[in-house]
Scaffold this motif. Structure first.
Motif, PDB file in Angstrom:
ATOM      1  N   GLU A   7       0.851  -1.116  -0.004  1.00 33.14           N
ATOM      2  CA  GLU A   7      -0.070  -0.090  -0.102  1.00 33.14           C
ATOM      3  C   GLU A   7       0.840   1.268   0.032  1.00 33.14           C
ATOM      4  OE1 GLU A   7      -3.460   2.028  -0.247  1.00 33.14           O
ATOM      5  OE2 GLU A   7      -3.346  -0.221  -0.040  1.00 33.14           O
ATOM      6  N   GLU A   8       1.950   1.167   0.722  1.00 32.80           N
ATOM      7  CA  GLU A   8       2.963   2.465   0.720  1.00 32.80           C
ATOM      8  C   GLU A   8       3.504   2.503  -0.450  1.00 32.80           C
ATOM      9  OE1 GLU A   8       7.222   3.607   2.485  1.00 32.80           O
ATOM     10  OE2 GLU A   8       5.999   2.333   3.581  1.00 32.80           O
ATOM     11  N   VAL A   9       3.960   1.598  -1.346  1.00 29.88           N
ATOM     12  CA  VAL A   9       4.410   1.505  -2.657  1.00 29.88           C
ATOM     13  C   VAL A   9       3.231   2.419  -3.609  1.00 29.88           C
ATOM     14  CG1 VAL A   9       5.273   0.537  -4.887  1.00 29.88           C
ATOM     15  CG2 VAL A   9       6.089  -0.412  -2.504  1.00 29.88           C
ATOM     16  N   PHE A  10       2.163   1.852  -3.550  1.00 29.86           N
ATOM     17  CA  PHE A  10       1.018   2.487  -4.178  1.00 29.86           C
ATOM     18  C   PHE A  10       0.654   3.955  -3.936  1.00 29.86           C
ATOM     19  CE2 PHE A  10      -3.592   3.604  -4.086  1.00 29.86           C
ATOM     20  CZ  PHE A  10      -3.855   3.718  -5.223  1.00 29.86           C
ATOM     21  N   GLN A  11       0.690   4.173  -2.638  1.00 34.50           N
ATOM     22  CA  GLN A  11       0.426   5.683  -2.256  1.00 34.50           C
ATOM     23  C   GLN A  11       1.363   6.494  -2.726  1.00 34.50           C
ATOM     24  OE1 GLN A  11      -2.190   7.002  -0.857  1.00 34.50           O
ATOM     25  NE2 GLN A  11      -3.139   4.958  -0.687  1.00 34.50           N
ATOM     26  N   THR A  12       2.680   6.104  -2.581  1.00 35.02           N
ATOM     27  CA  THR A  12       3.776   6.921  -3.082  1.00 35.02           C
ATOM     28  C   THR A  12       3.717   7.416  -4.391  1.00 35.02           C
ATOM     29  OG1 THR A  12       5.436   6.010  -1.701  1.00 35.02           O
ATOM     30  CG2 THR A  12       6.159   7.307  -3.584  1.00 35.02           C
ATOM     31  N   PHE A  13       3.395   6.536  -5.517  1.00 38.30           N
ATOM     32  CA  PHE A  13       3.405   6.681  -6.844  1.00 38.30           C
ATOM     33  C   PHE A  13       1.685   7.323  -7.078  1.00 38.30           C
ATOM     34  CE2 PHE A  13       6.817   3.844  -7.063  1.00 38.30           C
ATOM     35  CZ  PHE A  13       7.705   4.646  -7.647  1.00 38.30           C
ATOM     36  N   LEU A  14       0.852   7.123  -6.280  1.00 34.36           N
ATOM     37  CA  LEU A  14      -0.242   7.797  -6.359  1.00 34.36           C
ATOM     38  C   LEU A  14      -0.254   9.302  -6.319  1.00 34.36           C
ATOM     39  CD1 LEU A  14      -3.590   7.936  -6.781  1.00 34.36           C
ATOM     40  CD2 LEU A  14      -3.720   7.431  -4.236  1.00 34.36           C
ATOM     41  N   LEU A  21      -1.451  12.242  -8.969  1.00 39.90           N
ATOM     42  CA  LEU A  21      -2.422  13.425  -8.436  1.00 39.90           C
ATOM     43  C   LEU A  21      -1.703  14.761  -8.555  1.00 39.90           C
ATOM     44  CD1 LEU A  21      -3.491  11.762  -5.111  1.00 39.90           C
ATOM     45  CD2 LEU A  21      -5.016  11.941  -7.125  1.00 39.90           C
ATOM     46  N   ARG A  22      -0.426  14.957  -8.439  1.00 42.39           N
ATOM     47  CA  ARG A  22       0.183  16.116  -8.769  1.00 42.39           C
ATOM     48  C   ARG A  22       0.255  16.259 -10.369  1.00 42.39           C
ATOM     49  NH1 ARG A  22       1.674  20.943  -6.097  1.00 42.39           N
ATOM     50  NH2 ARG A  22       3.449  21.761  -7.480  1.00 42.39           N
ATOM     51  N   MET A  23       0.313  15.241 -10.878  1.00 37.85           N
ATOM     52  CA  MET A  23       0.134  15.580 -12.449  1.00 37.85           C
ATOM     53  C   MET A  23      -0.964  15.632 -13.119  1.00 37.85           C
ATOM     54  SD  MET A  23       3.356  12.906 -13.683  1.00 37.85           S
ATOM     55  CE  MET A  23       3.267  13.286 -15.372  1.00 37.85           C
ATOM     56  N   LYS A  24      -2.121  15.515 -12.128  1.00 37.18           N
ATOM     57  CA  LYS A  24      -3.618  15.915 -12.467  1.00 37.18           C
ATOM     58  C   LYS A  24      -3.862  14.710 -13.599  1.00 37.18           C
ATOM     59  CE  LYS A  24      -3.677  20.679 -11.558  1.00 37.18           C
ATOM     60  NZ  LYS A  24      -2.363  20.929 -10.937  1.00 37.18           N
ATOM     61  N   ILE A  25      -3.555  13.533 -13.344  1.00 35.62           N
ATOM     62  CA  ILE A  25      -3.956  12.337 -14.091  1.00 35.62           C
ATOM     63  C   ILE A  25      -5.145  11.781 -13.784  1.00 35.62           C
ATOM     64  CG2 ILE A  25      -3.266  10.083 -14.766  1.00 35.62           C
ATOM     65  CD1 ILE A  25      -0.506  10.737 -14.195  1.00 35.62           C
TER      66      ILE A  25
END
Length: 248
Positions: free
Chosen positions: A124-131, A135-139
């Motif tokens: 979950e931590e790996v996922f949240q990092t790239f999430l 989000l910052r890239m507004k994908i």
């Protein structure tokens, strides 16, 4: 991000990153949006450098303080916007999601192959990092949990991958830039790390003869010889870059 973060552990060791690199090199070749990477000419001209640059940005985000990480993410967005302006079209959001999904998946697969199984909270931590990057890239259309990501990842693999002319050309470039021996080593790592569907599309085979070599390599890690052996297998042009990947 905490210094004890498993994401920093994964992205702070060259061995793990090289396996992430191998998996991503397979999927980049199959992705239906790979024509965007061919548009600038950089990928076929220097496929290893192009993939290393993706790795470098990911590591910069992982190891930077919050504000510096945001600057790195914004720089990535600006680069892609520049390419879109040159081509007069927009990179589809699903293509951005695919790259994020690759980084998540191969981070987990590489660490588990070379080290140990990750716990559910670590995944979950790996996922949240790239999430947060997405989000910052507004994908748009990003999953909100690791479980949701797993489902979307499977669908993306089925929907967004295709073996075509770009695939064949890119693998020719891999062979040209790596040489025969390292090229077949790359494909053997891919057999070990890529999802079954990717393996099927690329016809990589199901017999990973590298597996016993990998077990022997793990033994050399215990004896402290692994970097000497690994570095001897690296292309001269990228040896310094790979050695520099070891942060821990």
């Amino acid at each position: 991000m905490k210094k004890s973060s498993v994401v920093r552990e994964i992205w702070g060791k060259a061995d793990y990153i090289l396996f992430i690199f191998a998996g991503a090199s397979a999927e980049f070749a199959l992705n239906k949006s790979v024509d965007w990477l061919y548009f600038t000419g950089r990928l076929p001209a220097d496929p290893l450098g192009r993939l290393f640059s993706t790795v470098a940005y990911a590591r910069q985000i992982v190891f930077s303080e919050y504000d510096a990480a945001l600057i790195a993410i914004d720089k990535i967005s600006a680069i892609h916007q520049g390419v879109e302006q040159q081509r007069g079209a927009q990179i589809p959001d699903w293509a951005y999601r695919d790259v994020l999904f690759m980084l998540i998946d191969y981070s987990i697969r590489s660490f588990e192959l070379l080290e140990r199984k990750l716990t559910d909270p670590e995944k979950e931590e790996v996922f949240q990092t790239f999430l947060q990057v997405g989000l910052r890239m507004k994908i748009s259309g990003l999953p909100q949990s690791f479980d949701e990501w797993k489902s979307m990842r499977e669908q993306h693999l089925l929907d967004d991958l295709l073996k075509g002319d770009f695939t064949m050309d890119l693998y020719k470039q891999y062979k040209k830039h790596l040489g025969i021996f390292r090229y077949y080593m790359l494909m053997q790592v891919q057999v070990l790390v890529v999802p079954d569907h990717v393996n099927h599309l690329l016809s990589l085979g199901k017999i990973p003869w590298l597996l016993p070599v990998l077990k022997g390599y793990k033994l050399t890690r215990l004896l402290g010889f692994e970097k000497l052996i690994r570095n001897a297998l690296l292309p001269a042009d990228y040896k310094a870059q790979v050695i520099a990947l070891d942060k821990i």
